[in-house]
Design a protein around this motif. Structure first.
Motif, PDB file in Angstrom:
ATOM      1  N   TYR A 193       0.838  -1.194   0.000  1.00 46.55           N
ATOM      2  CA  TYR A 193       0.000   0.000   0.000  1.00 46.55           C
ATOM      3  C   TYR A 193       0.872   1.242   0.000  1.00 46.55           C
ATOM      4  O   TYR A 193       2.053   1.194   0.338  1.00 46.55           O
ATOM      5  N   VAL A 194       0.250   2.358  -0.403  1.00 44.89           N
ATOM      6  CA  VAL A 194       0.912   3.657  -0.424  1.00 44.89           C
ATOM      7  C   VAL A 194       0.225   4.523   0.614  1.00 44.89           C
ATOM      8  O   VAL A 194      -1.005   4.624   0.640  1.00 44.89           O
ATOM      9  N   LYS A 195       1.044   5.136   1.470  1.00 45.46           N
ATOM     10  CA  LYS A 195       0.509   5.995   2.529  1.00 45.46           C
ATOM     11  C   LYS A 195       0.378   7.436   2.039  1.00 45.46           C
ATOM     12  O   LYS A 195       0.886   7.781   0.981  1.00 45.46           O
ATOM     13  N   ASN A 196      -0.309   8.262   2.811  1.00 47.67           N
ATOM     14  CA  ASN A 196      -0.527   9.666   2.462  1.00 47.67           C
ATOM     15  C   ASN A 196       0.764  10.431   2.176  1.00 47.67           C
ATOM     16  O   ASN A 196       0.759  11.376   1.403  1.00 47.67           O
ATOM     17  N   ASP A 197       1.859  10.035   2.812  1.00 50.29           N
ATOM     18  CA  ASP A 197       3.145  10.709   2.595  1.00 50.29           C
ATOM     19  C   ASP A 197       3.917  10.112   1.413  1.00 50.29           C
ATOM     20  O   ASP A 197       5.085  10.369   1.233  1.00 50.29           O
ATOM     21  N   ASN A 198       3.242   9.276   0.616  1.00 55.73           N
ATOM     22  CA  ASN A 198       3.774   8.605  -0.580  1.00 55.73           C
ATOM     23  C   ASN A 198       4.796   7.511  -0.288  1.00 55.73           C
ATOM     24  O   ASN A 198       5.454   7.033  -1.210  1.00 55.73           O
ATOM     25  N   ASN A 199       4.932   7.101   0.961  1.00 53.24           N
ATOM     26  CA  ASN A 199       5.777   5.951   1.275  1.00 53.24           C
ATOM     27  C   ASN A 199       5.070   4.680   0.844  1.00 53.24           C
ATOM     28  O   ASN A 199       3.872   4.506   1.103  1.00 53.24           O
ATOM     29  N   ARG A 200       5.812   3.801   0.184  1.00 52.60           N
ATOM     30  CA  ARG A 200       5.282   2.513  -0.250  1.00 52.60           C
ATOM     31  C   ARG A 200       5.654   1.466   0.785  1.00 52.60           C
ATOM     32  O   ARG A 200       6.804   1.386   1.206  1.00 52.60           O
ATOM     33  N   VAL A 201       4.674   0.681   1.200  1.00 57.46           N
ATOM     34  CA  VAL A 201       4.883  -0.355   2.201  1.00 57.46           C
ATOM     35  C   VAL A 201       4.556  -1.698   1.558  1.00 57.46           C
ATOM     36  O   VAL A 201       3.427  -1.914   1.102  1.00 57.46           O
ATOM     37  N   THR A 202       5.527  -2.595   1.507  1.00 57.10           N
ATOM     38  CA  THR A 202       5.295  -3.935   0.979  1.00 57.10           C
ATOM     39  C   THR A 202       4.743  -4.820   2.093  1.00 57.10           C
ATOM     40  O   THR A 202       5.340  -4.917   3.166  1.00 57.10           O
TER      41      THR A 202
END
Length: 65
Positions: free
Chosen positions: A6-15
Motif C-alpha cells: 500500500y501507499v501511505k498519504n506521505d507517498n511511502n510505499r509499504v510492501t
C-alpha cells in the motif's frame, strides 16, 4: 511473483508480502484491505509483478474504501 502493498498519504510505499500466482495475490490483498480498514493514512493498495531480477511494475491498484 506478485508483490502486495500500500501507499501511505506521505507517498511511502509499504510492501505487505510477496506471493506466487494470482489466486494467492487476490487472497492477500483482500486480507490486507480488511486488516487496514479504517486506517485513514492509506491512499491505495497495489499489486506489482516482477518484470526482471530487480524491477517491479505496478499493474493494479485498489481504493481503500
Amino acid at each position: 511473483m506478485i508483490r502486495i502493498g500500500y501507499v501511505k498519504n506521505d507517498n511511502n510505499r509499504v510492501t505487505h508480502e510477496t506471493v506466487q500466482g494470482a489466486p494467492n495475490a487476490n487472497i492477500s490483498i483482500a486480507n490486507l484491505k480488511e486488516s487496514k480498514s479504517g486506517d485513514s493514512t492509506i491512499l491505495y493498495f497495489y499489486l506489482e509483478q516482477q518484470i526482471s531480477e530487480l524491477e517491479w511494475e505496478e499493474y493494479a491498484s485498489v481504493d481503500p474504501l
